[in-house]
Design a protein around this motif. Structure first.
Motif: not given
Length: 361
Positions: A218-220, A230, A232, A340-343, A345-346, A349
């Motif tokens: 999971s994640g980037e 990027r 994911f 994923p939270d990283s996705l 959040d990006w 933004s």
């Protein structure tokens, strides 16, 4: 045209060989047409008006399904939880007879609205506006007129729809282009018809969404050939199967594996990549006869009567086309997807950026 001809991916698409090399000149010609088309739209001769809200495009460059629909559902759910007012547009496979944009509900006929839009409506319980039409710009106009509070639109497919004017995030805009990629990758990396690609593998994108990796991380993640964009990994999971004719009746995959012998289980999938559904069931301990079918396959009672099995497992996408089929052997296997939270959040933004197309004097 190519999409309708190649309902099942030919084997030569996966590896370069005599057949793909024989077809390479046609692929080269197709690539030239793509380049000319891109130049025409880059010149912005017609100067069409862009959408007043940001657009998130979830598409693929490979012919056939790569798992876009579950991503669209997950994105709409997460954006709603974060306070956004999302809506969804789609071309709607099977809706080519429509003369005007059509709003889709869970009760809509999939033969008119398309099976994927109806599936989205059912899974989201009609929570979000969903519109289908071949011309996505007209869909957006009708959608925003009916639902003026919408502040972000998710497009199910549309990377190749040049008429959908956008200013992608990589250019400082708010519109986001996702390329969805599954474990088949880009095959032999040739364009149609020598290979499975509708556009070159090097196509620009804001991010790549990788589904169904062998290692579920999971994640980037990063891939060199994505030109530093990027990427994911999205982890999917099969849920508890429910009976088609009685959704309140459920049984776990473990119960199915223990109750039925493999010879009495049938796995049916009309997807762009049916093997993915079968492999996910095998990982859960379910084995049986496999029936891979063309994407958007039209089911009939006679089809299921011809299957000699005590338990038939199908996908939710197949289930929307089986509402008039009464067979107690059919069980629907839902699928959920984790973003994923990283996705998120990006992505937020990007969406919070001021509109670069608005100028004040």
């Amino acid at each position: 045209m190519a999409l309708s001809i190649f309902r099942n991916a030919p084997r030569f698409w996966e590896r370069r060989g005599p057949t793909s090399l024989l077809l390479w000149p046609l692929a080269y010609l197709y690539g030239c047409i793509l380049r000319i088309r891109k130049i025409f739209f880059d010149l912005d001769i017609a100067r069409p008006k862009p959408a007043p809200v940001p657009i998130i495009i979830v598409g693929n460059i490979r012919v056939g399904g790569t798992g876009k629909t579950p991503i669209v559902i997950a994105l709409a759910d997460r954006l709603s939880q974060l306070g956004w007012k999302p809506a969804i547009i789609s071309r709607g496979y099977g809706s080519s007879t429509q003369k005007l944009p059509l709003q889709v509900k869970s009760s809509s006929d999939p033969s008119i609205a398309g099976d994927e839009p109806v599936l989205i409506a059912k899974r989201t319980h009609d929570q979000f506006p969903i519109w289908v039409f071949q011309n996505r710009r007209e869909s957006i106009t009708a959608l925003l007129k009916a639902s003026p509070d919408v502040n972000v639109i998710i497009s199910d497919d549309g990377l190749q729809h040049r008429g959908l004017v956008r200013w992608p995030a990589r250019e400082g805009g708010r519109d986001i282009e996702f390329v969805v990629r599954d474990n088949r990758g880009e095959g032999n990396r040739f364009l149609l018809p020598a290979g499975p690609l509708r556009e070159p593998a090097s196509r620009e994108r804001d991010a790549t969404l990788q589904t169904n990796l062998t290692e579920q991380l999971s994640g980037e993640i990063k891939y060199e050939h994505f030109q530093g964009r990027r990427a994911f990994n999205l982890v999917s999971q099969l849920g508890t199967p429910y009976q088609l004719n009685n959704p309140a009746n459920t049984q776990s995959t473990k119960q199915i594996a223990e109750r039925f012998l493999p010879k009495n289980i049938a796995m049916v999938a009309g997807l762009g990549n049916p093997k993915r559904f079968f492999d996910d069931l095998v990982k859960l301990g379910i084995t049986g006869k496999q029936f891979p079918l063309p994407d958007h396959f039209g089911y009939t009672p006679e089809f299921f009567k011809g299957i000699k099995a005590d338990c038939i497992l199908i996908t939710e996408k197949d289930a929307v086309k089986c509402t008039n089929i009464h067979d107690d052997r059919i069980w629907v296997v839902p699928l959920s997807l984790h973003l994923p939270d990283s996705l998120m959040d990006w992505m937020q933004s990007i969406l919070h950026r001021p509109d670069p197309r608005r100028y004040t004097l």
